[in-house]
Write a protein that holds these residues in place. Structure first.
Motif, PDB file in Angstrom:
ATOM      1  N   UNK A  52      62.526  -7.999  46.920  1.00  0.00           N
ATOM      2  CA  UNK A  52      62.814  -8.404  45.537  1.00  0.00           C
ATOM      3  C   UNK A  52      62.199  -7.439  44.535  1.00  0.00           C
ATOM      4  N   UNK A  53      61.039  -6.847  44.875  1.00  0.00           N
ATOM      5  CA  UNK A  53      60.427  -5.889  43.950  1.00  0.00           C
ATOM      6  C   UNK A  53      61.267  -4.618  43.857  1.00  0.00           C
ATOM      7  N   UNK A  68      63.523 -15.021  40.415  1.00  0.00           N
ATOM      8  CA  UNK A  68      63.546 -16.408  40.882  1.00  0.00           C
ATOM      9  C   UNK A  68      63.334 -16.449  42.394  1.00  0.00           C
ATOM     10  N   UNK A  69      64.006 -15.550  43.108  1.00  0.00           N
ATOM     11  CA  UNK A  69      63.813 -15.480  44.566  1.00  0.00           C
ATOM     12  C   UNK A  69      62.353 -15.136  44.882  1.00  0.00           C
ATOM     13  N   UNK A 123      56.033 -14.930  37.857  1.00  0.00           N
ATOM     14  CA  UNK A 123      57.407 -14.554  38.172  1.00  0.00           C
ATOM     15  C   UNK A 123      58.393 -15.477  37.451  1.00  0.00           C
ATOM     16  N   UNK A 124      58.097 -16.786  37.446  1.00  0.00           N
ATOM     17  CA  UNK A 124      58.961 -17.712  36.710  1.00  0.00           C
ATOM     18  C   UNK A 124      58.984 -17.380  35.217  1.00  0.00           C
ATOM     19  N   UNK A 125      57.827 -17.013  34.669  1.00  0.00           N
ATOM     20  CA  UNK A 125      57.743 -16.700  33.242  1.00  0.00           C
ATOM     21  C   UNK A 125      58.603 -15.492  32.886  1.00  0.00           C
ATOM     22  N   UNK A 153      71.145  -9.832  34.694  1.00  0.00           N
ATOM     23  CA  UNK A 153      71.346 -11.006  35.543  1.00  0.00           C
ATOM     24  C   UNK A 153      70.704 -10.796  36.910  1.00  0.00           C
ATOM     25  N   UNK A 154      70.902  -9.623  37.493  1.00  0.00           N
ATOM     26  CA  UNK A 154      70.283  -9.324  38.792  1.00  0.00           C
ATOM     27  C   UNK A 154      68.767  -9.378  38.688  1.00  0.00           C
ATOM     28  N   UNK A 155      68.218  -8.889  37.584  1.00  0.00           N
ATOM     29  CA  UNK A 155      66.766  -8.898  37.371  1.00  0.00           C
ATOM     30  C   UNK A 155      66.240 -10.331  37.359  1.00  0.00           C
TER      31      UNK A 155
END
Length: 406
Positions: free
Chosen positions: A97-98, A83-84, A160-162, A76-78
């Motif tokens: 985020x990375x 998304x962020x 990133x969305x993918x 979930x965190x991943x």
């Protein structure tokens, strides 16, 4: 093999795609966020550091939960951090985020490795490891080229969305497939404290095996990182050939983990010795023949296969040897691999900076594998001497595979 094991592999596929996809996105990302290409390259370093540091730390944190909660929490965190990353216009936020994504990835993979080993018979850890790591190899074959294509068509954010979208089916399947459990409930190793597991992880056999894994993985990523200039500047391929060559290397990695799944449990020592020698010779031959396009195509496939066959077998041997550290072993194995993933490109870069040309990373890869063979042979000789024997008792897949040293 359990359906759940393939669900874990799907999540690992998404995470592997995230780890490697930036290689095709850096220029557009840098232009969009107004930073230099070299600064954007720090995103790759940030992920690697997060994986090395995060694997053991997240594995220790995961001890507070049962495996269901740990796997769901990390995945979930991943998803959230990707998304962020997809919506931010702040480079500093993207760097954070990375790192956060790497920590979540490291924690998930650490718990997934131990969970996969627990899902199968005691003598099938190699096969379980190969199924799980097939997600990484398929990311190299399909995920990374697809991410690069998405970046070219719809911009870097679409990649990133993918990754987030591909993770959602795995997240939903884990919610349905993983059994409920209370924190700390009757899972192997839960009765052991962190200090007890850390003491078990200091055993020479484990330390040597993890060091060998780092060296072999370092050799793999040393050449993989600089494969593009090697192909274009030495072999004379056009830029359009680079994605197919990367995919071919990924295909080889998939074949390697598949072969390890069939052999790592029953004949680990023979596989490590024969595969290690072939891998070392292969890097040297590749360096000598890199100017020939046919040789390059052939050896990209062969070396990808050998690298992941030997590497997957070493990970399985860590899991076999870490019976007294079942909750932390996966984390330390993950950290060792990522030490290699950082060491190899750095060593290859040093050789390039020294003016040795684009073949230099291939020679560095051969040297790293040669060091692994030397270290493994020395450890075996010391163990044999201590046992009063001049030869190994034979492959022992049912009792933990080939013992390098006790």
């Amino acid at each position: 093999m359990s359906f759940l094991l393939y669900v874990l592999a799907l999540a690992v596929f998404a995470q592997g795609t995230s780890e490697f996809m930036l290689s095709g996105l850096i220029p557009d990302l840098a232009a969009d966020l107004g930073v230099s290409v070299s600064s954007a390259g720090l995103l790759t370093s940030a992920f690697a550091v997060g994986m090395v540091v995060g694997a053991p730390l997240m594995a220790a944190l995961g001890r507070r939960w049962d495996r269901r909660r740990a796997l769901l929490g990390f995945l979930t965190a991943f998803v959230v951090v990707h998304i962020v990353g997809a919506v931010t216009d702040d480079f500093a936020v993207l760097v954070v985020t990375r790192v956060a994504g790497a920590l979540a990835n490291a924690g998930f993979l650490a718990v997934a490795l131990t969970a996969a080993a627990a899902m199968v018979a005691p003598d099938a850890k190699g096969r379980a490891t190969s199924v799980l790591l097939s997600g990484v190899t398929l990311a190299c074959v399909a995920g990374v080229p697809a991410g690069a294509l998405l970046g070219q068509v719809w911009g870097w954010r679409s990649a990133f969305w993918a990754v987030a979208l591909v993770s959602l089916p795995a997240l939903a399947a884990l919610v349905r497939a993983l059994p409920q459990g209370a924190p700390g409930a009757a899972e192997p190793g839960r009765t052991r404290g962190v200090r007890q597991e850390l003491r078990a992880l200091r055993r020479p056999r484990l330390l040597v095996t993890m060091a060998l894994g780092a060296l072999v993985n370092g050799a793999t990523f040393c050449t993989f990182t600089y494969l593009t200039p090697l192909a274009t500047e030495v072999a004379g391929f056009g830029g359009g050939w680079v994605p197919p060559l990367l995919a071919l290397f990924g295909l080889g990695s998939f074949l390697g983990v598949t072969a390890a799944g069939r052999l790592a449990d029953s004949r680990p020592l023979r596989l490590l010795v024969a595969g290690g020698v072939a891998l070392c010779v292969g890097w040297a031959v590749f360096a000598a023949t890199a100017g020939d396009q046919a040789a390059t195509v052939t050896l990209v496939l062969v070396q990808g296969t050998l690298s992941f066959m030997v590497g997957t077998t070493l990970i399985a041997q860590v899991l076999y040897a870490a019976g007294e550290a079942p909750t932390l072993a996966g984390g330390f194995a993950t950290a060792a691999l990522n030490v290699g993933a950082a060491l190899g490109p750095w060593a290859g870069g040093v050789a390039l900076s020294g003016g040795f040309g684009y073949r230099a990373p291939l020679w560095v890869s051969a040297l790293l594998v040669a060091l692994a063979l030397l270290a493994g042979g020395t450890a075996w000789a010391v163990a044999a001497r201590r046992a009063g024997s001049s030869a190994p008792a034979g492959d022992r897949g049912r009792t933990g595979g080939a013992s390098l040293t006790e």
